[in-house]
Scaffold this motif. Structure first.
Motif, PDB file in Angstrom:
ATOM      1  N   ARG A   1      -0.734  -1.549  12.604  1.00 64.62           N
ATOM      2  CA  ARG A   1      -0.988  -1.263  14.021  1.00 64.62           C
ATOM      3  C   ARG A   1      -1.790   0.041  14.170  1.00 64.62           C
ATOM      4  O   ARG A   1      -2.769   0.094  14.908  1.00 64.62           O
ATOM      5  CB  ARG A   1       0.337  -1.147  14.782  1.00 64.62           C
ATOM      6  N   GLY A   2      -1.387   1.045  13.457  1.00 61.92           N
ATOM      7  CA  GLY A   2      -2.096   2.320  13.505  1.00 61.92           C
ATOM      8  C   GLY A   2      -3.528   2.194  13.004  1.00 61.92           C
ATOM      9  O   GLY A   2      -4.473   2.670  13.659  1.00 61.92           O
TER      10      GLY A   2
ATOM     11  N   HIS B   1       0.863  -1.181   0.000  1.00 57.79           N
ATOM     12  CA  HIS B   1       0.000   0.000   0.000  1.00 57.79           C
ATOM     13  C   HIS B   1       0.907   1.242   0.000  1.00 57.79           C
ATOM     14  O   HIS B   1       1.908   1.275   0.715  1.00 57.79           O
ATOM     15  CB  HIS B   1      -0.864  -0.033   1.264  1.00 57.79           C
ATOM     16  N   PRO B   2       0.566   2.261  -0.786  1.00 56.27           N
ATOM     17  CA  PRO B   2       1.446   3.435  -0.886  1.00 56.27           C
ATOM     18  C   PRO B   2       1.780   4.079   0.458  1.00 56.27           C
ATOM     19  O   PRO B   2       2.879   4.608   0.634  1.00 56.27           O
ATOM     20  CB  PRO B   2       0.635   4.417  -1.742  1.00 56.27           C
ATOM     21  N   GLU B   3       0.865   3.994   1.395  1.00 56.50           N
ATOM     22  CA  GLU B   3       1.156   4.591   2.701  1.00 56.50           C
ATOM     23  C   GLU B   3       2.268   3.849   3.440  1.00 56.50           C
ATOM     24  O   GLU B   3       2.911   4.399   4.325  1.00 56.50           O
ATOM     25  CB  GLU B   3      -0.111   4.649   3.577  1.00 56.50           C
ATOM     26  N   VAL B   4       2.501   2.591   3.055  1.00 57.41           N
ATOM     27  CA  VAL B   4       3.606   1.840   3.658  1.00 57.41           C
ATOM     28  C   VAL B   4       4.921   2.518   3.290  1.00 57.41           C
ATOM     29  O   VAL B   4       5.784   2.762   4.145  1.00 57.41           O
ATOM     30  CB  VAL B   4       3.610   0.370   3.181  1.00 57.41           C
ATOM     31  N   LEU B   5       5.051   2.850   2.023  1.00 57.73           N
ATOM     32  CA  LEU B   5       6.268   3.513   1.555  1.00 57.73           C
ATOM     33  C   LEU B   5       6.414   4.874   2.224  1.00 57.73           C
ATOM     34  O   LEU B   5       7.492   5.267   2.661  1.00 57.73           O
ATOM     35  CB  LEU B   5       6.214   3.664   0.033  1.00 57.73           C
TER      36      LEU B   5
ATOM     37  N   ASP C   1      17.997   3.097   4.390  1.00 63.74           N
ATOM     38  CA  ASP C   1      18.319   1.907   3.618  1.00 63.74           C
ATOM     39  C   ASP C   1      17.005   1.226   3.242  1.00 63.74           C
ATOM     40  O   ASP C   1      16.276   0.760   4.102  1.00 63.74           O
ATOM     41  CB  ASP C   1      19.208   0.977   4.448  1.00 63.74           C
ATOM     42  N   TYR C   2      16.750   1.204   1.949  1.00 63.67           N
ATOM     43  CA  TYR C   2      15.518   0.604   1.457  1.00 63.67           C
ATOM     44  C   TYR C   2      15.706  -0.898   1.271  1.00 63.67           C
ATOM     45  O   TYR C   2      16.700  -1.343   0.714  1.00 63.67           O
ATOM     46  CB  TYR C   2      15.147   1.240   0.114  1.00 63.67           C
TER      47      TYR C   2
ATOM     48  N   LEU D   1      10.351  -2.397   4.406  1.00 58.68           N
ATOM     49  CA  LEU D   1       8.979  -2.056   4.019  1.00 58.68           C
ATOM     50  C   LEU D   1       7.983  -2.953   4.734  1.00 58.68           C
ATOM     51  O   LEU D   1       6.923  -2.501   5.170  1.00 58.68           O
ATOM     52  CB  LEU D   1       8.789  -2.201   2.512  1.00 58.68           C
ATOM     53  N   ALA D   2       8.332  -4.224   4.863  1.00 60.10           N
ATOM     54  CA  ALA D   2       7.442  -5.152   5.564  1.00 60.10           C
ATOM     55  C   ALA D   2       7.249  -4.697   7.011  1.00 60.10           C
ATOM     56  O   ALA D   2       6.153  -4.769   7.565  1.00 60.10           O
ATOM     57  CB  ALA D   2       8.021  -6.561   5.517  1.00 60.10           C
ATOM     58  N   GLU D   3       8.319  -4.190   7.587  1.00 61.89           N
ATOM     59  CA  GLU D   3       8.249  -3.690   8.960  1.00 61.89           C
ATOM     60  C   GLU D   3       7.359  -2.443   9.048  1.00 61.89           C
ATOM     61  O   GLU D   3       6.551  -2.304   9.955  1.00 61.89           O
ATOM     62  CB  GLU D   3       9.663  -3.346   9.428  1.00 61.89           C
ATOM     63  N   ALA D   4       7.519  -1.584   8.065  1.00 60.70           N
ATOM     64  CA  ALA D   4       6.680  -0.381   8.019  1.00 60.70           C
ATOM     65  C   ALA D   4       5.218  -0.765   7.845  1.00 60.70           C
ATOM     66  O   ALA D   4       4.327  -0.141   8.420  1.00 60.70           O
ATOM     67  CB  ALA D   4       7.136   0.540   6.888  1.00 60.70           C
ATOM     68  N   ARG D   5       4.993  -1.819   7.087  1.00 62.06           N
ATOM     69  CA  ARG D   5       3.613  -2.272   6.896  1.00 62.06           C
ATOM     70  C   ARG D   5       3.009  -2.704   8.229  1.00 62.06           C
ATOM     71  O   ARG D   5       1.875  -2.378   8.545  1.00 62.06           O
ATOM     72  CB  ARG D   5       3.565  -3.435   5.896  1.00 62.06           C
ATOM     73  N   THR D   6       3.777  -3.476   9.000  1.00 62.51           N
ATOM     74  CA  THR D   6       3.285  -3.916  10.300  1.00 62.51           C
ATOM     75  C   THR D   6       2.934  -2.718  11.181  1.00 62.51           C
ATOM     76  O   THR D   6       1.919  -2.721  11.866  1.00 62.51           O
ATOM     77  CB  THR D   6       4.352  -4.780  10.998  1.00 62.51           C
TER      78      THR D   6
END
Length: 490
Positions: A318-319, A285-289, A303-304, A309-314
């Motif tokens: 949560r939010g 989802h774009p908001e993940v990026l 560092d991409y 990104l998977a961590e950002a998704r989690t």
RNA sequence: GGCGGCAUAGCCAAGUGGCUAAGGCAGCGGUCUGCAAAACCGUUAUUCUCCGGUUCAAAUCCGGAUGCCGCCUCCA
């Protein structure tokens, strides 16, 4: 609190004092429209989008100018390769850029000027420099004479003599000094050109930003931004051109964002590690990026990787989980006219307003989005406490506190440009993306879930657990609620 | 060669002179649950790459060492 900005020019955090009170003029170097946007472009766009959003939220009337370079060697090359016009190329990639930015919740700048639409302004500026004896024409080219502008090097902290001895500059017989740079280039056979006092040609790269910023923001404006790689030579040259012409400072605050790296390496075509935005948002989802970018300070390198990104998704999930619970609770509970709040309840409200103050303070302090996100997640925890853990709390009280939280979140979302979706829409979209990524079949998944529901009703726990395990093997995670089972991909 | 940046827990990442070193991920214990998942509670760095110095007080300032990175050529 006053806005602090780290100024590349002074290498210090300074307090923002706009040229005209209550208004901010900001110019950011945009893309050269010859290819699709990659993560690096996305970062710059998101960084300055947050600057734009935050300054607006602070009450400034912000004029945000972000240009498109639509005439350039790389555009010409691509047009020749494809046998189309340069306009075909630039229009195509500007269009794709706009789509990518919209997906990332990047607001449209106030003005998005194109270089080719500002030829008279550029030519006029070059003429001024020529008249002042700072630019010289040679055989249809016009160059900026660095030795005639003594402050050259001020932004990047470079010394002209040392740069010459460093000697990693291109060899060009027409230049008086190897550091001189082109303001106008004579067009070669078959290249697009514009008429000018020096003959048919096209502008150099740096002059367009000088001309367009002046046109829309005046000779001196507040903020000039871009990627850190632009400090030298691009911004240095812009300063030289503009200030040599006007005799006034170009911009008071210079903001530069850090780079996106891939496995600690620079992203580059030769390494083959370019990640286009449109490819990434097929995977996430774009908001993940966007959240991934906001999790670190804008000046640090990030560092991409797929793991980050998977961590950002989690984190994003949560939010949104908190938001979904909030929405659900608010819709369920009826409004009550007078609600008596006890001291414990007041504590929640004061914690919430504390989070909001800290959030704004974080952004005031050089746009510290990472710290601001900390506040968002603390607020999310508070929402979760209210919606689930605090079973004893009377429903109308919950409603009052959650309404306050909702207002707070609306502000967070508005400034950071994340958590802007309806939670149910977000989860649907996230699930769709994940299902596609793993080539799963949602019809089959839902059939199994229905079968499991029957088993559960019959208290056939063994069969129910079997199905759950079967789905778990496909990364499908089930969440049993009172009346239904919802699923997501881990 | 010149200029600049960074080093904080298993990982990501804020904090730049003084309250308990944010937050996210992962882990562990508990509550909840048929069991789970999610959520919540508790827990996970006596310590911020190393060595000196300044200070009543330093992750935070100064000096040095080590390691990593960027710019100086098109680049967000």
């Amino acid at each position: 609190m006053p806005q602090k900005i780290y100024n590349t020019k002074t290498r210090k955090k300074e307090t923002l004092q706009p040229v005209s009170e209550g208004a901010v003029g900001m110019y950011v170097c945009g893309i050269t429209a010859y290819d699709v946007c990659h993560v690096g472009h996305a970062r710059a766009a998101v960084v300055f989008d947050v600057v734009f959003r935050h300054l607006k939220a602070c009450g400034y009337n912000v004029t945000y100018v972000k240009n498109f370079t639509d005439i350039d060697d790389k555009i010409i090359d691509r047009a020749n390769r494809e046998g189309v016009t340069i306009r075909d190329i630039s229009e195509r990639f500007i269009q794709m850029h706009d789509e990518d930015m919209a997906a990332l919740n990047v607001l449209k700048p106030t003005v998005t000027p194109k270089a080719t639409e500002h030829m008279p302004e550029m030519i006029a500026l070059i003429k001024t420099l020529e008249e002042k004896g700072i630019a010289y024409a040679v055989d249809g080219d016009v160059y900026f004479s660095v030795k005639d502008y003594p402050p050259y090097g001020g932004l990047s902290g470079r010394n002209v003599d040392e740069m010459v001895s460093g000697a990693r500059v291109d060899i060009n017989d027409k230049k008086k000094n190897p550091l001189d740079f082109a303001l106008w280039k004579k067009s070669k056979e078959g290249e697009p050109f514009w008429e000018s006092p020096w003959g048919q040609g096209r502008p150099g790269w740096h002059i367009e930003c000088s001309a367009m910023s002046r046109r829309y923001l005046g000779e001196t404006f507040d903020i000039h931004g871009g990627g850190e790689d632009l400090i030298f030579p691009h911004h240095e040259n812009e300063i030289a051109q503009s200030q040599a012409a006007s005799g006034k400072p170009l911009a008071n605050y210079w903001i530069h964002n850090g780079f996106v790296k891939i496995n600690a390496e620079k992203m580059s075509k030769s390494l083959g590690n370019i990640f286009p935005v449109r490819e990434i948002i097929r995977q996430y989802h774009p908001e993940v990026l966007r959240l991934f970018m906001l999790q670190s300070h804008y000046r640090s390198p990030v560092d991409y990787s797929d793991a980050s990104l998977a961590e950002a998704r989690t984190a994003l999930v949560r939010g949104y989980t908190a938001l979904q619970q909030m929405k659900e609770t608010l819709s369920r509970v009826a409004v009550e006219v007078s609600v008596k709040l006890e001291k414990v309840h007041q504590t929640y409200l004061s914690k919430l307003s504390e989070m909001q103050e800290k959030f704004d303070a974080a952004l005031d302090d050089d746009f510290n989005t990472a710290q601001a996100l900390g506040c968002v997640f603390e607020a999310a925890r508070l929402v979760n406490q209210i919606t689930t853990a605090e079973k004893k709390m009377p429903a109308p009280v919950k409603k009052v506190i959650l309404a306050a939280a909702k207002t707070g979140f609306a502000h967070f979302s508005d400034v950071l440009g994340v958590f802007l979706s309806d939670p149910d829409v977000f989860f649907d979209s996230d699930r769709t993306i994940e299902v596609a990524k793993r080539s799963l079949d949602s019809t089959k998944i839902e059939a199994l879930i229905a079968e499991r529901q029957k088993a559960r009703q019959d208290k056939d726990w063994q069969r129910a657990d079997e199905i759950r395990q079967e789905l778990a093997a496909q990364h499908v995670v089930l969440k049993d609620a009172a009346d239904k089972t919802v699923w997501s991909i881990e």
